[in-house]
Design a protein around this motif. Structure first.
Motif, PDB file in Angstrom:
ATOM      1  N   GLN A  30       0.816  -1.214   0.000  1.00 40.22           N
ATOM      2  CA  GLN A  30       0.000   0.000   0.000  1.00 40.22           C
ATOM      3  C   GLN A  30       0.850   1.263   0.000  1.00 40.22           C
ATOM      4  N   GLN A  31       2.170   1.109   0.164  1.00 37.73           N
ATOM      5  CA  GLN A  31       3.070   2.266   0.123  1.00 37.73           C
ATOM      6  C   GLN A  31       3.153   2.798  -1.307  1.00 37.73           C
ATOM      7  N   PRO A  32       3.540   4.054  -1.499  1.00 33.17           N
ATOM      8  CA  PRO A  32       3.535   4.667  -2.839  1.00 33.17           C
ATOM      9  C   PRO A  32       4.255   3.841  -3.904  1.00 33.17           C
TER      10      PRO A  32
ATOM     11  N   GLY B  16       5.429   0.575  -3.198  1.00 31.12           N
ATOM     12  CA  GLY B  16       5.499  -0.794  -2.721  1.00 31.12           C
ATOM     13  C   GLY B  16       6.821  -1.071  -2.015  1.00 31.12           C
ATOM     14  N   TYR B  17       7.434  -2.177  -2.380  1.00 28.40           N
ATOM     15  CA  TYR B  17       8.707  -2.573  -1.754  1.00 28.40           C
ATOM     16  C   TYR B  17       9.847  -1.619  -2.107  1.00 28.40           C
ATOM     17  N   ASP B  18       9.669  -0.827  -3.134  1.00 33.04           N
ATOM     18  CA  ASP B  18      10.723   0.116  -3.539  1.00 33.04           C
ATOM     19  C   ASP B  18      10.486   1.520  -2.973  1.00 33.04           C
ATOM     20  N   THR B  19       9.581   1.629  -2.000  1.00 32.08           N
ATOM     21  CA  THR B  19       9.343   2.907  -1.330  1.00 32.08           C
ATOM     22  C   THR B  19      10.528   3.241  -0.425  1.00 32.08           C
ATOM     23  N   PRO B  20      11.087   4.449  -0.531  1.00 31.94           N
ATOM     24  CA  PRO B  20      12.195   4.835   0.357  1.00 31.94           C
ATOM     25  C   PRO B  20      11.721   4.942   1.803  1.00 31.94           C
ATOM     26  N   VAL B  21      12.604   4.574   2.709  1.00 32.49           N
ATOM     27  CA  VAL B  21      12.343   4.697   4.143  1.00 32.49           C
ATOM     28  C   VAL B  21      13.078   5.930   4.648  1.00 32.49           C
ATOM     29  N   ALA B  22      12.369   6.770   5.392  1.00 28.23           N
ATOM     30  CA  ALA B  22      13.002   7.969   5.946  1.00 28.23           C
ATOM     31  C   ALA B  22      14.035   7.571   7.001  1.00 28.23           C
ATOM     32  N   GLU B  23      14.878   8.507   7.366  1.00 29.28           N
ATOM     33  CA  GLU B  23      15.934   8.241   8.343  1.00 29.28           C
ATOM     34  C   GLU B  23      15.359   7.633   9.618  1.00 29.28           C
ATOM     35  N   SER B  24      15.973   6.515  10.053  1.00 31.72           N
ATOM     36  CA  SER B  24      15.554   5.776  11.251  1.00 31.72           C
ATOM     37  C   SER B  24      14.138   5.213  11.125  1.00 31.72           C
ATOM     38  N   GLY B  25      13.620   5.160   9.901  1.00 32.53           N
ATOM     39  CA  GLY B  25      12.291   4.596   9.696  1.00 32.53           C
ATOM     40  C   GLY B  25      11.163   5.459  10.184  1.00 32.53           C
ATOM     41  N   MET B  26      11.402   6.766  10.308  1.00 27.79           N
ATOM     42  CA  MET B  26      10.393   7.654  10.885  1.00 27.79           C
ATOM     43  C   MET B  26       9.164   7.830   9.989  1.00 27.79           C
ATOM     44  N   SER B  27       9.242   7.396   8.735  1.00 31.49           N
ATOM     45  CA  SER B  27       8.077   7.489   7.852  1.00 31.49           C
ATOM     46  C   SER B  27       7.099   6.337   8.088  1.00 31.49           C
ATOM     47  N   LEU B  28       7.448   5.428   8.986  1.00 34.37           N
ATOM     48  CA  LEU B  28       6.617   4.267   9.271  1.00 34.37           C
ATOM     49  C   LEU B  28       6.220   4.258  10.740  1.00 34.37           C
ATOM     50  N   SER B  29       5.138   3.569  11.051  1.00 35.25           N
ATOM     51  CA  SER B  29       4.720   3.437  12.450  1.00 35.25           C
ATOM     52  C   SER B  29       5.628   2.431  13.161  1.00 35.25           C
ATOM     53  N   GLY B  30       5.535   2.397  14.494  1.00 34.09           N
ATOM     54  CA  GLY B  30       6.342   1.451  15.262  1.00 34.09           C
ATOM     55  C   GLY B  30       6.048   0.010  14.881  1.00 34.09           C
ATOM     56  N   GLY B  31       4.764  -0.306  14.712  1.00 28.97           N
ATOM     57  CA  GLY B  31       4.394  -1.663  14.324  1.00 28.97           C
ATOM     58  C   GLY B  31       4.887  -2.031  12.938  1.00 28.97           C
ATOM     59  N   GLN B  32       4.857  -1.077  12.019  1.00 30.13           N
ATOM     60  CA  GLN B  32       5.366  -1.334  10.668  1.00 30.13           C
ATOM     61  C   GLN B  32       6.874  -1.569  10.690  1.00 30.13           C
ATOM     62  N   ARG B  33       7.583  -0.778  11.477  1.00 26.74           N
ATOM     63  CA  ARG B  33       9.034  -0.958  11.588  1.00 26.74           C
ATOM     64  C   ARG B  33       9.357  -2.339  12.167  1.00 26.74           C
ATOM     65  N   GLN B  34       8.598  -2.744  13.180  1.00 29.40           N
ATOM     66  CA  GLN B  34       8.855  -4.054  13.777  1.00 29.40           C
ATOM     67  C   GLN B  34       8.605  -5.172  12.773  1.00 29.40           C
ATOM     68  N   ARG B  35       7.560  -5.048  11.980  1.00 22.90           N
ATOM     69  CA  ARG B  35       7.241  -6.107  11.014  1.00 22.90           C
ATOM     70  C   ARG B  35       8.269  -6.179   9.893  1.00 22.90           C
ATOM     71  N   ILE B  36       8.811  -5.040   9.491  1.00 20.91           N
ATOM     72  CA  ILE B  36       9.883  -5.062   8.484  1.00 20.91           C
ATOM     73  C   ILE B  36      11.132  -5.704   9.075  1.00 20.91           C
ATOM     74  N   ALA B  37      11.425  -5.397  10.336  1.00 20.34           N
ATOM     75  CA  ALA B  37      12.593  -5.996  10.989  1.00 20.34           C
ATOM     76  C   ALA B  37      12.414  -7.510  11.132  1.00 20.34           C
ATOM     77  N   ILE B  38      11.201  -7.956  11.428  1.00 23.01           N
ATOM     78  CA  ILE B  38      10.935  -9.394  11.515  1.00 23.01           C
ATOM     79  C   ILE B  38      11.095 -10.036  10.140  1.00 23.01           C
ATOM     80  N   THR B  39      10.609  -9.354   9.110  1.00 20.47           N
ATOM     81  CA  THR B  39      10.789  -9.853   7.738  1.00 20.47           C
ATOM     82  C   THR B  39      12.273 -10.020   7.426  1.00 20.47           C
TER      83      THR B  39
END
Length: 204
Positions: free
Chosen positions: A85-87, A89-112
């Protein structure tokens, strides 16, 4: 000793001052450090993401991972849907320290990222704390069904995160107060009973 300190003995972030830690029956100090850490994937509570695309952040876990392997791991980690759903998809840039994502989203990417490593041992160090109960339940189901051959060590404050584990260690004041299954602990461990009762009350 804190729970996190205890599991950090496995990849030898700390050295055991007494006794020993065994992996596949062998003292961890007998492994070459590179070989030992290749066996282990760790996800911490504070998930570190880098200024790169989501795909590149995931591929840090395994530079040789195919796009199909990345998406399969993301689906298990309950990340695939929101990533798509990101602009871009998987090629969406992540802001510094992942601040463009919620805490839960960051955790799920880290688990991935950890899952795509395909390690023998997966350590989740309070790394589902930002997930809602439904998402975490779906994640736990995927881990049981799709990664049944992986040894999973889960540190969590919520009993719902660990109640299906083969063995649960209850840590109290730096010591293991009890170690058993969920059902047995509910019968025999006062500390576990109190934690369970307090969490059930909060959920009602």
């Amino acid at each position: 000793m804190r729970q996190s300190s205890l599991i950090h003995l496995i990849p030898r972030f700390y050295e055991a001052e007494s006794g020993c830690v065994l992996v596949d029956g062998l003292d961890v100090r007998e492994y070459k450090l590179h070989d030992l850490r290749n066996k282990i994937a760790i996800v911490l509570q504070k998930s570190e993401l880098f200024t790169a695309t989501i795909r590149e952040n995931i591929r840090i876990g395994n530079p040789d991972a195919t796009d199909a392997e990345i998406e399969s791991a993301a689906a298990a980690a309950q990340a695939d849907a929101f990533i798509k759903q990101q602009p871009d998809g998987y090629d969406t840039p992540v802001a510094e320290s992942g601040m463009s994502l919620s805490g839960g989203q960051r955790q799920r990417i880290a688990i991935t990222r950890a899952l795509v490593k395909q390690a023998e041992i997966l350590i989740l160090d309070d790394s589902t704390s930002a997930l809602d109960f439904r998402t975490e339940a779906a994640l736990q189901t995927a881990l049981r069904e799709q990664y049944s051959d992986v040894t999973k060590i889960i540190i969590a404050q919520r009993i719902s995160s660990v109640q299906n584990a083969d063995r649960i260690a209850v840590i109290d004041n730096g010591s293991i107060a009890a170690c058993d299954t969920h059902s047995n602990l509910l019968k025999s461990c006062k500390i576990y009973q109190d934690i369970y009762a307090s969490q059930v009350r909060k959920e009602v």
